[in-house]
Enzyme design. Structure first.
Site, PDB file in Angstrom:
ATOM      1  CD  GLN A  59      -2.908  -1.119   2.336  1.00 15.00           C
ATOM      2  OE1 GLN A  59      -2.577  -1.785   3.315  1.00 15.00           O
ATOM      3  NE2 GLN A  59      -4.028  -0.406   2.312  1.00 15.00           N
ATOM      4  NE  ARG A 116       0.280  -5.271  11.688  1.00 14.19           N
ATOM      5  CZ  ARG A 116      -0.916  -5.566  11.205  1.00 14.19           C
ATOM      6  NH1 ARG A 116      -1.940  -4.760  11.424  1.00 14.19           N
ATOM      7  NH2 ARG A 116      -1.095  -6.652  10.495  1.00 14.19           N
ATOM      8  CG  HIS A 161      -0.949  -6.819   5.340  1.00  9.90           C
ATOM      9  ND1 HIS A 161      -0.976  -5.968   6.420  1.00  9.90           N
ATOM     10  CD2 HIS A 161      -2.118  -6.607   4.688  1.00  9.90           C
ATOM     11  CE1 HIS A 161      -2.102  -5.270   6.410  1.00  9.90           C
ATOM     12  NE2 HIS A 161      -2.815  -5.635   5.362  1.00  9.90           N
ATOM     13  CG  ASN A 206      -3.307  -7.898   8.213  1.00  5.37           C
ATOM     14  OD1 ASN A 206      -3.324  -7.309   9.283  1.00  5.37           O
ATOM     15  ND2 ASN A 206      -4.160  -7.615   7.232  1.00  5.37           N
ATOM     16  CD  GLU A 207      -7.473  -7.164   8.264  1.00  2.98           C
ATOM     17  OE1 GLU A 207      -7.844  -6.195   8.955  1.00  2.98           O
ATOM     18  OE2 GLU A 207      -7.514  -7.139   7.007  1.00  2.98           O
ATOM     19  CG  ASN A 344      -6.055  -5.334  11.909  1.00  5.20           C
ATOM     20  OD1 ASN A 344      -5.231  -5.092  12.778  1.00  5.20           O
ATOM     21  ND2 ASN A 344      -5.716  -5.854  10.739  1.00  5.20           N
ATOM     22  CE1 TYR A 346      -9.445   0.593  10.056  1.00  5.06           C
ATOM     23  CE2 TYR A 346      -9.328  -1.789  10.277  1.00  5.06           C
ATOM     24  CZ  TYR A 346      -8.732  -0.590   9.960  1.00  5.06           C
ATOM     25  OH  TYR A 346      -7.430  -0.569   9.539  1.00  5.06           O
ATOM     26  CD  GLU A 418      -4.792  -2.854   9.898  1.00  4.61           C
ATOM     27  OE1 GLU A 418      -5.928  -2.581   9.424  1.00  4.61           O
ATOM     28  OE2 GLU A 418      -3.983  -3.587   9.310  1.00  4.61           O
ATOM     29  CD1 TRP A 466      -5.927   2.027   7.799  1.00  7.26           C
ATOM     30  CD2 TRP A 466      -4.112   0.760   8.127  1.00  7.26           C
ATOM     31  NE1 TRP A 466      -5.469   1.660   6.572  1.00  7.26           N
ATOM     32  CE2 TRP A 466      -4.347   0.882   6.737  1.00  7.26           C
ATOM     33  CE3 TRP A 466      -3.008   0.029   8.549  1.00  7.26           C
ATOM     34  CZ2 TRP A 466      -3.529   0.276   5.774  1.00  7.26           C
ATOM     35  CZ3 TRP A 466      -2.213  -0.583   7.610  1.00  7.26           C
ATOM     36  CH2 TRP A 466      -2.481  -0.447   6.235  1.00  7.26           C
ATOM     37  CD  GLU A 473      -6.751   2.075   2.926  1.00  6.38           C
ATOM     38  OE1 GLU A 473      -7.273   0.944   3.005  1.00  6.38           O
ATOM     39  OE2 GLU A 473      -5.921   2.495   3.765  1.00  6.38           O
ATOM     40  CD1 TRP A 474      -7.037  -2.964   1.448  1.00  6.12           C
ATOM     41  CD2 TRP A 474      -5.652  -3.854  -0.033  1.00  6.12           C
ATOM     42  NE1 TRP A 474      -5.910  -3.378   2.133  1.00  6.12           N
ATOM     43  CE2 TRP A 474      -5.053  -3.936   1.240  1.00  6.12           C
ATOM     44  CE3 TRP A 474      -4.940  -4.362  -1.132  1.00  6.12           C
ATOM     45  CZ2 TRP A 474      -3.787  -4.496   1.454  1.00  6.12           C
ATOM     46  CZ3 TRP A 474      -3.683  -4.914  -0.926  1.00  6.12           C
ATOM     47  CH2 TRP A 474      -3.131  -4.981   0.349  1.00  6.12           C
TER      48      TRP A 474
END
Length: 546
Positions: A59, A116, A161, A206-207, A344, A346, A418, A466, A473-474
């Site tokens: 990213q 991180r 990630h 990650n995730e 993470n 949100y 995050e 984050w 952003e993807w």
């Protein structure tokens, strides 16, 4: 003539910037007036608590085909299916590969004591275990780690990630094959050997819960596998493949941890899961059960095997034989394979039962754990919508998700790796991005909720925003920003937002002194004046150079 033209250009640029910083949108009220409710200070957290920021290699790094790096799954995906990422890609991103020293200095100026970041698999092992280690890639991350430590910033390193060498997808199907476990362990070993003498905190993957869903159920992430009714892909099985890919990721994690504990040690190692909180849509017992089931199908899907040795009973009950099983040998090294829990977090969403009740699958909701998940009830959002689909500002969710983990996993040490606020970037009116009062409100509220959980006994040891700066952003490309710093997409200049100033003040326990505060009606005005001084100083310097 040339000097006059330069002066005219500088004058025009100055006028634009002064106009840009001369007014605050009418909807932005006083900084102090907007931040209502409980106010949490740095002193409200343990002295050894980690406060940091998080980023991810693809990213921000750019340099996608430089210094021996190979093509990753995301390099190929964004170049062949760019329409899914708003036509954007990470070829250049924020050019962190060439500007990492500047970015580390930004972190130091904030006062964070942790950072991180992730290792690009294709930069260190361009061909996985089928090729040699790339020394230039290792040098790049060594430089980052060394410079972080020089600034007193603790590196938290994520090994994987989302990205991996495209060659592994083409050879054997990446995470759908047990062979990917071998490649991941080889990659992890290379990282431990190269950086383990200085890195004390490791995150393996990650995730995995979110990646399994987006890549193998909904087909939105590469390799874009899915089946009806979850998506329209050319290949895939949306029921079985998420379970298989997750199984391989968990085994890869556990084998890497086993290797680390047997041959390296000296630090802590864990994994991080995507962790929305869920509340029942109604007071009906079925919806309460649905909310609990969604948490199991999302969060316990990751942490039950790694803490307790098997998948959640809620998943076993409904998936039956579709859910893979661990052998006796595998269970021995899977169980207890985390030193800490990483999440993470949100947002918070509603959950409605779809087993014993009929569900209307229209709108923005989706299905998890045989439950309909949505952000609205009777047309009213659960919290203020953020700038990304499915994200709402619900601070109580932080305390609730921490409490859930505390009870289910016997208060294992936890890091919030995050937490951030999505804002649609306003490239025409940049001040709307810079005066991010809502982001400041978000972090203050979520930190207050986290502090409450800690006061209630939760063993939480760190909080990471984050993200450091707006990035790729993807699927949203560069249209959404989470950063404390705004990044101009043309010059790639990093510009601190109001949230960066707030975070620095929070971490250093500073605020405006009385003289400064009395001179300006709000902190926004103070911030504008500071930016004007910076701009004028830069213009005078350029004029002097002529």
């Amino acid at each position: 003539m040339e000097t006059k033209m330069k002066l005219n250009i500088i004058h025009s640029h100055l006028c634009f910037l002064l106009i840009l910083f001369s007014s605050v949108p009418s909807f932005v009220v006083s900084f102090n007036e907007k931040l209502e409710g409980e106010d949490t200070e740095r002193s409200g957290f343990p002295d050894d608590f980690f406060f940091g920021t998080s980023t991810y290699s693809y990213q921000i790094e750019g340099a996608y085909h430089q210094d021996g790096k190979s093509l990753s799954n995301w390099d190929v995906f964004t170049h062949t299916q760019g329409g899914q990422t708003k036509g954007a890609n990470g070829d250049v991103a924020n050019n962190h590969y060439h500007r990492y020293l500047e970015d580390i200095e930004m972190m130091n100026s904030l006062g964070v004591n942790a950072y991180r970041f992730s290792i690009s698999w294709t930069r260190v092992l361009p061909r996985g275990r089928f090729g040699a280690v790339n020394p230039r890639g290792v040098t790049f991350y060594n430089d980052i780690i060394d410079n972080l430590l020089l600034q007193g910033i603790e590196p938290f390193v994520t090994i994987n990630h989302n990205d991996f060498p495209q060659e592994l997808e083409e050879r054997y199907g990446s995470w759908l094959s047990p062979l990917m476990q071998e490649d991941f362990v080889h990659f992890a070993k290379t990282c431990f050997e190269s950086f383990g003498d200085r890195v004390r905190y490791w995150i393996t993957i990650n995730e995995p819960n979110l990646f399994a869903v987006l890549a193998y159920k909904e087909g939105m992430f590469p390799p874009s596998h899915c089946s009806e009714p979850y998506g329209n892909c050319s290949i895939g099985n949306s029921i079985k493949e998420p379970l298989i890919s997750m199984h391989n990721m968990l085994l890869a994690h556990a084998r890497a941890v086993k290797l680390y504990r047997e041959h390296f040690q000296g630090g802590s190692i864990g994994i991080v899961a995507y962790a929305d909180m869920y509340e029942p849509l109604t007071d009906d017992d079925l919806d309460r059960e649905a909310a609990s089931r969604v948490l199991a199908f999302n969060l316990a899907w990751v942490f039950d095997p790694l803490s307790l040795g098997d998948y959640p009973p809620e998943m076993r009950r409904y998936h039956g034989n579709e859910l893979p099983r661990f052998s006796v040998e595998e269970r021995n090294y899977v169980k207890g394979s985390i030193d800490f829990i990483g999440i993470n977090h949100y947002s918070t969403l509603y959950a409605k039962d779809c087993i014993h009740s009929s569900c209307n699958f229209q709108g923005n909701g989706h299905v998890i754990g045989f439950s309909y998940v949505t952000g609205e009830r009777d047309g009213v959002p659960i919290g203020e919508p953020a700038g990304m689909d499915g994200m709402y500002v619900v601070p109580r969710g932080m305390e609730k998700i921490i409490e859930y983990l505390k009870k289910r996993y016997h208060n294992k040490p936890t890091f919030v790796l995050e937490n951030g606020y999505a804002q649609i970037r306003q490239d025409i009116q940049v001040q709307d991005s810079l005066f991010d009062v809502k982001r400041v409100e978000f972090h203050k509220a979520y930190l207050a909720s986290l502090a409450k959980a800690i006061r209630n006994g939760a063993d939480v040891r760190g909080y990471f925003i984050w993200t450091l700066m707006d990035d790729f952003e993807w699927l949203d490309g560069y249209n959404v920003g989470f950063g404390l710093y705004y990044v101009d997409r043309k010059s790639l200049q990093r510009i601190p937002k109001l949230s960066a100033k707030w975070y620095k003040n929070f971490l250093t326990s500073n605020s405006l002194n009385d003289e400064e505060a009395s001179s300006y009606e709000s902190e926004e005005e103070f911030y504008i004046q500071k930016q004007r001084k910076v701009i004028l100083s830069g213009v005078k310097t350029k004029q002097a150079e002529m």
